[in-house]
Structure formats: structure tokens, C-alpha cells
Design a protein around this motif. Structure first.
Motif, mmCIF file in Angstrom:
data_model
loop_
_atom_site.group_PDB
_atom_site.id
_atom_site.type_symbol
_atom_site.label_atom_id
_atom_site.label_comp_id
_atom_site.label_asym_id
_atom_site.label_seq_id
_atom_site.Cartn_x
_atom_site.Cartn_y
_atom_site.Cartn_z
ATOM 1 N N THR A 1 6.935 58.116 27.544
ATOM 2 C CA THR A 1 5.593 57.598 27.776
ATOM 3 C C THR A 1 4.854 57.413 26.449
ATOM 4 O OG1 THR A 1 4.590 59.795 27.922
ATOM 5 C CG2 THR A 1 5.519 58.870 29.961
ATOM 6 N N LEU A 2 3.698 56.763 26.526
ATOM 7 C CA LEU A 2 2.874 56.592 25.336
ATOM 8 C C LEU A 2 2.430 57.948 24.795
ATOM 9 C CD1 LEU A 2 1.565 54.548 23.436
ATOM 10 C CD2 LEU A 2 -0.424 54.499 24.972
ATOM 11 N N ARG A 3 2.183 58.892 25.700
ATOM 12 C CA ARG A 3 1.813 60.241 25.264
ATOM 13 C C ARG A 3 2.940 60.880 24.452
ATOM 14 N NH1 ARG A 3 0.153 65.280 29.293
ATOM 15 N NH2 ARG A 3 0.066 66.883 27.688
ATOM 16 N N ASP A 4 4.179 60.678 24.878
ATOM 17 C CA ASP A 4 5.326 61.207 24.131
ATOM 18 C C ASP A 4 5.374 60.596 22.736
ATOM 19 O OD1 ASP A 4 6.236 62.806 26.245
ATOM 20 O OD2 ASP A 4 7.427 61.166 27.079
ATOM 21 N N LYS A 5 5.164 59.290 22.656
ATOM 22 C CA LYS A 5 5.177 58.621 21.349
ATOM 23 C C LYS A 5 4.101 59.212 20.442
ATOM 24 C CE LYS A 5 3.744 54.275 19.218
ATOM 25 N NZ LYS A 5 4.376 54.498 17.921
ATOM 26 N N GLU A 6 2.923 59.441 20.985
ATOM 27 C CA GLU A 6 1.832 59.996 20.188
ATOM 28 C C GLU A 6 2.161 61.406 19.710
ATOM 29 O OE1 GLU A 6 -1.315 59.535 22.957
ATOM 30 O OE2 GLU A 6 -1.719 57.421 22.423
ATOM 31 N N ASN A 7 2.818 62.201 20.560
ATOM 32 C CA ASN A 7 3.238 63.548 20.152
ATOM 33 C C ASN A 7 4.232 63.486 18.998
ATOM 34 O OD1 ASN A 7 1.647 64.898 22.021
ATOM 35 N ND2 ASN A 7 3.271 65.014 23.559
ATOM 36 N N LEU A 8 5.195 62.570 19.104
ATOM 37 C CA LEU A 8 6.187 62.424 18.044
ATOM 38 C C LEU A 8 5.548 61.924 16.754
ATOM 39 C CD1 LEU A 8 9.135 60.939 20.133
ATOM 40 C CD2 LEU A 8 9.066 63.198 19.051
ATOM 41 N N GLU A 9 4.583 61.041 16.866
ATOM 42 C CA GLU A 9 3.870 60.564 15.677
ATOM 43 C C GLU A 9 3.151 61.725 14.983
ATOM 44 O OE1 GLU A 9 3.879 57.845 14.071
ATOM 45 O OE2 GLU A 9 4.100 56.107 15.370
ATOM 46 N N ARG A 10 2.535 62.599 15.770
ATOM 47 C CA ARG A 10 1.834 63.744 15.174
ATOM 48 C C ARG A 10 2.818 64.671 14.469
ATOM 49 N NH1 ARG A 10 -1.694 63.232 19.713
ATOM 50 N NH2 ARG A 10 -0.317 64.507 21.009
ATOM 51 N N LEU A 11 3.979 64.891 15.081
ATOM 52 C CA LEU A 11 4.979 65.745 14.462
ATOM 53 C C LEU A 11 5.493 65.137 13.163
ATOM 54 C CD1 LEU A 11 6.968 66.896 17.630
ATOM 55 C CD2 LEU A 11 5.626 68.360 16.107
ATOM 56 N N TRP A 12 5.717 63.824 13.171
ATOM 57 C CA TRP A 12 6.201 63.156 11.956
ATOM 58 C C TRP A 12 5.151 63.235 10.850
ATOM 59 C CZ3 TRP A 12 10.805 61.675 10.363
ATOM 60 C CH2 TRP A 12 10.900 60.856 9.230
#
Length: 255
Positions: A233-244
Motif C-alpha cells: 500500500t501507499l502507507r507501506d511505501k511511506e514507511n519504507l521511505e522513512r526507513l531509507w
């Protein structure tokens, strides 16, 4: 050893991004998640890839065909119709891109690339990252003498968890583990013989083929307690962006 990456689905649950590009080309930190997955395998000296394309597969082909353009500084002389690449750099990858059909299911996609596989191979989807020690999983798979090994993970819960006593919150966990059940992490090690269990394009990989392997005692499992995150989901993408952006993303196994 080769790694097969299933990269042909529609990605309907992240349609905000996937209506423009295939899900594996959605970027984390300015690079497609497909690139991140390949870097994970590369960290374990797996540098030959077979990518099963489908929906908007031409975009994946164009990305690799123009890899220097994506990864390097360039000078383009419009009058001379020429391009000079500066600080030329490319990964030591050999990438085979196969059009496996727009509507083919995951099992059918694997069946269509059978001729490109000549021994034990890794297999994953084009939407998940992990700190899995793939070398150890391959060694485990070979020791089990089975047709396939599946990686099991325990994903984080979607919501915060409260521990309550006497009408007071006694402990708060922002993202605890889920319900304790193990689920497929989507990272496999397989023998080519398991592809014979796939009957056609309509077969889902984790349907009848995996069920048949399990029934025959030919599906080993590696339990992974470390990091794993899918991008559904878009939420998952945002979580991964924060981790990166944290500069210490758990799946960055390369230097």
C-alpha cells in the motif's frame, strides 16, 4: 545461481503509484524497489537475474537498457547527437527480462521462464525487502534435499497495541508483532523440478503448486526473525521511505 523476480502484477492495492508504472518500479529513496531487491541478492553474490515482466513491462526493460543514464552523470551534445557518460558505473548484473504476459498468474510466470533456469534458483516477488541471510537459506535448502524452501516471517501489526490494567494503559507498543502466526515472506529457494507442478498460466504460485509440495513433504521452511517489509500500500511505501531516510535501512546489506 540465478534469482527469479516476479515483476508482472498490477499492484492494485497501491494504485496511486501503479497506474503509471509497474509496482516493482515504484521508488524508495529514488531507486525502484526492484533495484533494492537485486542489491540484497547481490550482497550474497547472486548477480544473475531472470525478471518476469507483465504489466507495463516495457518500463522495466527501458530502465535496464538505459541503466547508465539512470545511474551516471552525462553530457548530451544535441548538435552532434552524442552522449558522454561520466563516472561510468554499473552493477555486475546479468539481467534476463522475459515478457510473461499481462494476465498470467505468479505460477504461470515462473513456468514461462523455465528454459532460463538450469539449477537451484532463488525466487521472490518484486515488492518486498528484508535483511534475510540468503546464503544461509540456500545452504539450508540444499541440506534438506527438498524441491523448495519457503521463508516464514512474522509481520508487524498494523496498529498500536495496548496492555491494560485497572482502567489504565500499562504498556504501549507502537507496532507490535502480529498475532504470532508465521506467514510467507515471499523469498524462496527452489529446484527446477518444482516448476513441473505448475499446470499453466492460471496457476498462482502459492496455491496448488505449494500445497502439493507441502503435501509431499517437499517444502521446507526457514523461519526469519529479522526485518521484513512488503510494499502493498501507499502507507507501506511511506514507511519504507522513512526507513531509507534514516540512513540505516535494515535491508541495506551492501556497502
Amino acid at each position: 545461481m540465478k534469482a527469479v523476480i516476479l515483476a508482472g502484477g498490477l499492484g492494485t492495492r497501491i494504485s496511486e503509484e501503479s497506474h503509471l508504472r509497474p509496482k516493482p518500479m515504484i521508488e524508495i529513496g529514488g531507486k525502484p524497489i526492484l533495484w533494492h531487491i537485486m542489491k540484497i541478492y547481490g550482497a550474497h553474490n547472486i548477480t544473475e537475474f531472470v525478471i518476469c515482466c507483465g504489466y507495463r513491462g516495457y518500463q522495466i526493460k527501458e530502465y535496464f537498457a538505459n541503466y547508465f543514464l539512470h545511474m551516471s552523470d552525462v553530457t548530451i551534445d544535441m548538435s552532434q547527437n552524442s552522449m558522454e557518460v561520466h563516472q561510468r558505473y554499473a552493477e555486475p548484473w546479468k539481467v534476463t527480462l522475459v515478457d510473461t504476459g499481462a494476465d498470467t498468474q505468479t505460477g504461470g510466470r515462473l513456468r514461462r521462464v523455465r528454459d532460463h533456469l538450469d539449477g537451484t534458483f532463488c525466487l521472490t516477488y518484486g515488492d518486498g525487502v528484508t535483511d534475510l541471510n540468503i546464503t544461509n537459506v540456500v545452504d539450508f535448502h540444499r541440506s534438506q534435499k527438498v524441491e523448495a524452501t519457503i521463508t516464514a516471517v512474522q509481520p508487524m501489526g498494523r496498529f498500536g497495541s495496548l496492555e491494560i490494567g485497572n482502567n489504565r494503559v500499562t504498556h504501549f507498543l507502537e507496532k507490535p508483532r502480529g498475532d504470532g502466526r508465521w506467514v510467507s515472506g515471499g523469498f524462496f529457494v527452489c529446484e527446477p523440478s518444482m516448476i513441473d507442478r505448475i499446470s499453466g498460466d492460471a496457476d498462482n504460485l502459492e496455491g496448488a503448486p505449494m500445497e502439493g509440495l507441502a503435501a509431499d513433504g517437499q517444502l521446507a521452511v526457514w523461519k526469519h526473525d529479522g526485518f521484513w517489509h512488503s510494499m502493498d500500500t501507499l502507507r507501506d511505501k511511506e514507511n519504507l521511505e522513512r526507513l531509507w531516510a534514516s540512513k540505516q535501512p535494515p535491508w541495506k546489506l551492501w556497502k
